[in-house]
Each structure stands twice: as structure tokens, then as C-alpha cells.
Design a protein around this motif. Structure first.
Motif, PDB file in Angstrom:
ATOM      1  N   VAL A 126       1.138  -1.554   0.281  1.00  0.00           N
ATOM      2  CA  VAL A 126       0.366   0.049   0.387  1.00  0.00           C
ATOM      3  C   VAL A 126       1.242   1.187   0.330  1.00  0.00           C
ATOM      4  CG1 VAL A 126      -1.135   0.933   1.547  1.00  0.00           C
ATOM      5  CG2 VAL A 126      -2.054  -0.840   1.395  1.00  0.00           C
ATOM      6  N   GLY A 127      -0.074   2.222  -0.523  1.00  0.00           N
ATOM      7  CA  GLY A 127       1.186   3.211  -0.902  1.00  0.00           C
ATOM      8  C   GLY A 127       2.117   3.249  -2.069  1.00  0.00           C
ATOM      9  N   ASP A 128       3.112   1.868  -2.297  1.00  0.00           N
ATOM     10  CA  ASP A 128       4.216   1.879  -3.767  1.00  0.00           C
ATOM     11  C   ASP A 128       3.249   3.354  -4.952  1.00  0.00           C
ATOM     12  OD1 ASP A 128       5.970   1.103  -2.264  1.00  0.00           O
ATOM     13  OD2 ASP A 128       5.582  -1.038  -3.162  1.00  0.00           O
ATOM     14  N   ARG A 129       4.092   4.024  -5.418  1.00  0.00           N
ATOM     15  CA  ARG A 129       3.291   3.928  -7.274  1.00  0.00           C
ATOM     16  C   ARG A 129       4.374   2.215  -8.097  1.00  0.00           C
ATOM     17  NH1 ARG A 129       0.770   7.223  -9.059  1.00  0.00           N
ATOM     18  NH2 ARG A 129       1.966   7.967 -10.644  1.00  0.00           N
ATOM     19  N   VAL A 130       3.438   2.355  -8.854  1.00  0.00           N
ATOM     20  CA  VAL A 130       2.731   1.394  -9.527  1.00  0.00           C
ATOM     21  C   VAL A 130       3.407   0.928 -11.008  1.00  0.00           C
ATOM     22  CG1 VAL A 130       3.129  -1.212  -7.835  1.00  0.00           C
ATOM     23  CG2 VAL A 130       1.108  -0.366  -9.205  1.00  0.00           C
ATOM     24  N   VAL A 184      -4.127   1.020  -3.662  1.00  0.00           N
ATOM     25  CA  VAL A 184      -4.546   1.850  -2.356  1.00  0.00           C
ATOM     26  C   VAL A 184      -4.772   0.356  -0.764  1.00  0.00           C
ATOM     27  CG1 VAL A 184      -4.829   3.977  -3.231  1.00  0.00           C
ATOM     28  CG2 VAL A 184      -6.529   1.830  -3.821  1.00  0.00           C
ATOM     29  N   ALA A 185      -4.824  -0.622  -1.829  1.00  0.00           N
ATOM     30  CA  ALA A 185      -4.999  -2.102  -0.725  1.00  0.00           C
ATOM     31  C   ALA A 185      -4.633  -3.310  -1.554  1.00  0.00           C
ATOM     32  CB  ALA A 185      -6.663  -2.494  -1.152  1.00  0.00           C
ATOM     33  N   ALA A 186      -3.891  -3.743  -0.818  1.00  0.00           N
ATOM     34  CA  ALA A 186      -3.373  -4.959  -1.255  1.00  0.00           C
ATOM     35  C   ALA A 186      -4.190  -6.440  -0.265  1.00  0.00           C
ATOM     36  CB  ALA A 186      -1.647  -5.585  -0.941  1.00  0.00           C
ATOM     37  N   ARG A 187      -4.825  -7.690  -0.950  1.00  0.00           N
ATOM     38  CA  ARG A 187      -4.990  -8.593  -0.485  1.00  0.00           C
ATOM     39  C   ARG A 187      -4.587 -10.374  -0.775  1.00  0.00           C
ATOM     40  NH1 ARG A 187      -8.684  -4.862  -1.332  1.00  0.00           N
ATOM     41  NH2 ARG A 187      -9.887  -5.419  -2.771  1.00  0.00           N
ATOM     42  N   PRO A 188      -4.487 -10.611  -0.182  1.00  0.00           N
ATOM     43  CA  PRO A 188      -4.008 -12.698  -0.938  1.00  0.00           C
ATOM     44  C   PRO A 188      -4.730 -12.528  -2.257  1.00  0.00           C
ATOM     45  CG  PRO A 188      -5.409 -13.080   1.419  1.00  0.00           C
ATOM     46  CD  PRO A 188      -5.725 -10.939   1.229  1.00  0.00           C
ATOM     47  N   ASP A 189      -5.851 -11.912  -2.838  1.00  0.00           N
ATOM     48  CA  ASP A 189      -6.439 -12.664  -4.062  1.00  0.00           C
ATOM     49  C   ASP A 189      -6.223 -11.310  -4.769  1.00  0.00           C
ATOM     50  OD1 ASP A 189      -8.786 -11.084  -2.861  1.00  0.00           O
ATOM     51  OD2 ASP A 189     -10.916 -12.192  -3.511  1.00  0.00           O
ATOM     52  N   SER A 190      -6.038 -10.028  -4.399  1.00  0.00           N
ATOM     53  CA  SER A 190      -5.889  -9.524  -5.124  1.00  0.00           C
ATOM     54  C   SER A 190      -5.084  -7.401  -4.974  1.00  0.00           C
ATOM     55  CB  SER A 190      -7.242  -8.719  -5.522  1.00  0.00           C
ATOM     56  OG  SER A 190      -7.959  -8.168  -4.488  1.00  0.00           O
ATOM     57  N   ARG A 236     -10.236   3.768 -10.027  1.00  0.00           N
ATOM     58  CA  ARG A 236      -9.451   2.856  -9.342  1.00  0.00           C
ATOM     59  C   ARG A 236      -9.172   1.112  -9.972  1.00  0.00           C
ATOM     60  NH1 ARG A 236      -9.780   2.679  -3.799  1.00  0.00           N
ATOM     61  NH2 ARG A 236      -9.950   4.960  -3.914  1.00  0.00           N
ATOM     62  N   ARG A 237      -9.240   0.407 -10.005  1.00  0.00           N
ATOM     63  CA  ARG A 237      -9.181  -0.244 -10.466  1.00  0.00           C
ATOM     64  C   ARG A 237      -8.621  -1.916  -9.615  1.00  0.00           C
ATOM     65  NH1 ARG A 237     -10.347   2.265 -14.222  1.00  0.00           N
ATOM     66  NH2 ARG A 237     -10.162   2.094 -15.661  1.00  0.00           N
ATOM     67  N   VAL A 238      -9.487  -2.822  -9.457  1.00  0.00           N
ATOM     68  CA  VAL A 238      -8.353  -3.860  -8.172  1.00  0.00           C
ATOM     69  C   VAL A 238      -7.911  -4.978  -9.437  1.00  0.00           C
ATOM     70  CG1 VAL A 238     -10.326  -6.305  -7.050  1.00  0.00           C
ATOM     71  CG2 VAL A 238     -11.052  -4.070  -6.894  1.00  0.00           C
ATOM     72  N   LEU A 239      -6.895  -5.697  -9.250  1.00  0.00           N
ATOM     73  CA  LEU A 239      -6.198  -6.443 -10.200  1.00  0.00           C
ATOM     74  C   LEU A 239      -5.610  -7.531  -9.151  1.00  0.00           C
ATOM     75  CD1 LEU A 239      -3.154  -3.305 -11.299  1.00  0.00           C
ATOM     76  CD2 LEU A 239      -5.831  -3.849 -12.552  1.00  0.00           C
ATOM     77  N   PRO A 240      -6.155  -8.887 -10.480  1.00  0.00           N
ATOM     78  CA  PRO A 240      -6.393  -9.972  -9.835  1.00  0.00           C
ATOM     79  C   PRO A 240      -4.854 -10.193  -9.528  1.00  0.00           C
ATOM     80  CG  PRO A 240      -7.342 -10.464 -12.073  1.00  0.00           C
ATOM     81  CD  PRO A 240      -7.040  -8.550 -11.646  1.00  0.00           C
ATOM     82  N   ALA A 241      -4.220 -11.096  -8.427  1.00  0.00           N
ATOM     83  CA  ALA A 241      -3.024 -11.874  -7.937  1.00  0.00           C
ATOM     84  C   ALA A 241      -2.286 -11.821  -9.396  1.00  0.00           C
ATOM     85  CB  ALA A 241      -3.016 -12.259  -6.557  1.00  0.00           C
ATOM     86  N   THR A 242      -2.789 -12.665 -10.007  1.00  0.00           N
ATOM     87  CA  THR A 242      -2.156 -13.456 -10.858  1.00  0.00           C
ATOM     88  C   THR A 242      -1.681 -12.498 -11.911  1.00  0.00           C
ATOM     89  OG1 THR A 242      -4.241 -13.662 -11.741  1.00  0.00           O
ATOM     90  CG2 THR A 242      -3.222 -15.424 -10.479  1.00  0.00           C
ATOM     91  N   TYR A 243      -2.583 -10.904 -12.520  1.00  0.00           N
ATOM     92  CA  TYR A 243      -2.258 -10.571 -13.153  1.00  0.00           C
ATOM     93  C   TYR A 243      -0.728  -9.430 -12.981  1.00  0.00           C
ATOM     94  CZ  TYR A 243      -1.853  -6.436 -15.919  1.00  0.00           C
ATOM     95  OH  TYR A 243      -1.830  -5.043 -16.720  1.00  0.00           O
TER      96      TYR A 243
END
Length: 197
Positions: A22-26, A46-52, A61-68
Motif C-alpha cells: 500500500v502506498g507504492d507507485r506501480v 491503495v489495498a493489497a489482499r491475498p487475491d488482488s 480505481r481498478r482491482v487487479l487479480p493477484a495473478t495479473y
């Protein structure tokens, strides 16, 4: 993104080994219309979860799956001149070295809204000034077809199949420039890659 013993569940480790939190520029490094992301688009995590991983940027705002995210997300605190084209940031810092050309330096030095700072290593101010002038004499794309043909012929003579073996050990001879070319350099945006990718 799996949290095993001792790992932070709010950190994604990419396939390249970068730790994203969280907070990193990517930057997204692969176009994906279903996710609504483009190559080299920049985001803030803005958020990091086990699956996204959830990111926010100019496109929303976008939610990226962990695989991507593992395969196609990278830290974006720094980029190449090629990657910086079209970007605008509050302050731009450009690393200038012996291989920096006019085009890539121009791109880097025009990205900052408030400040553009060049960094180079020099022993004196005169040395720094000399290096700066040399940068804008390298890889000039605006010298026309005659100049390009002359450079191509020189390169063939120097590096081609009939070139003397010792020629590769000598540094290339400086290209003669007309006085008006030295007084009024005109940089063009970078066409190839700069430092890094």
C-alpha cells in the motif's frame, strides 16, 4: 499472493521479486481491456489482499487479480525516457551519463510541472557544463538524410564485414558538425529505449 509464516499479507511479491505494498507507485506492464489497464499506466496501490491488488490512477480505481499483478505489475518510482513520454509529474529527476542522448534527456527534462533536475557526475562546474553540452550533441535525429547516410557509411566502414579487426577497439571518431548545429541544438522526443527497459 499467499501469506506464509513470516510474510506480510499486505505485500505482494511479483515474479521479478519486487515487493509491492500500500502506498507504492506501480505501473501495469500489459494491456488488459477486461481489467481496464494499459501498458506503462501508473497507479498508486491503495489495498493489497491475498487475491488482488487495488490501485488508483488517472483512469480511476481498478482491482487487479493477484495473478495479473504478480506477472504484469512493477514498481514505478523510476522509469526510462521511453517510458516517461507523455507523463507529467510535479518534479522530474533525470540521470545523465556518457550514454545519454539529446532526445532522451529532452524527454526527461520536460516531464516536471514544477521542477526538472538533471543529475550527473562531474569533478568541476566546467566539467558538468561540458558534459551537458555534449549530451545535446549526441544522437541528434534532426540532422537530415545526408547526415544519416554519412553516419551509416561510417558505421559500415567501421563495423561491417570488411572493417579492419582493430577498428572495433578504437573509439568512434567524432562526427564533424557545422557551427550552426553546435549553436542551436534541436532535440527530438526519444524513439528508442533509454536506461532500463
Amino acid at each position: 499472493m499467499h501469506a506464509s509464516r513470516g510474510e506480510d499479507p499486505d505485500v505482494l511479491v511479483t515474479s521479478a521479486g519486487e515487493r509491492i505494498a500500500v502506498g507504492d507507485r506501480v505501473a501495469t506492464r500489459r494491456n488488459d481491456s477486461e481489467l481496464g489497464v494499459a501498458n506503462r499506466e501508473r497507479w498508486t496501490v491503495v489495498a493489497a489482499r491475498p487475491d488482488s491488488v487495488e490501485v488508483f490512477g488517472d483512469a480511476g480505481r481498478r482491482v487487479l487479480p493477484a495473478t495479473y499483478a504478480r506477472r504484469h505489475l512493477e514498481l514505478a518510482f523510476a522509469t526510462t525516457a521511453y517510458g516517461a513520454q507523455g507523463s507529467t509529474v510535479p518534479t522530474s529527476h533525470v540521470l545523465v551519463g556518457e550514454h545519454s542522448g539529446a532526445a532522451s534527456t529532452y524527454v526527461g527534462m520536460t516531464r516536471g510541472r514544477e521542477r526538472n533536475v538533471a543529475h550527473l557526475v562531474a569533478e568541476t562546474e566546467d566539467d558538468a557544463r561540458r558534459q551537458w553540452v555534449e549530451v545535446f550533441g549526441r544522437d541528434r535525429a534532426d540532422l537530415g538524410p545526408t547526415h544519416a547516410a554519412r553516419r551509416a557509411a561510417e558505421d559500415i566502414d567501421r563495423y561491417g564485414p570488411t572493417a579492419p579487426r582493430r577498428a572495433a577497439l578504437r573509439p568512434p571518431a567524432p562526427v564533424a558538425r557545422r557551427p550552426e548545429e553546435l549553436r542551436y541544438p534541436q532535440a527530438q522526443p526519444a524513439q528508442g529505449s533509454g536506461v532500463g527497459r
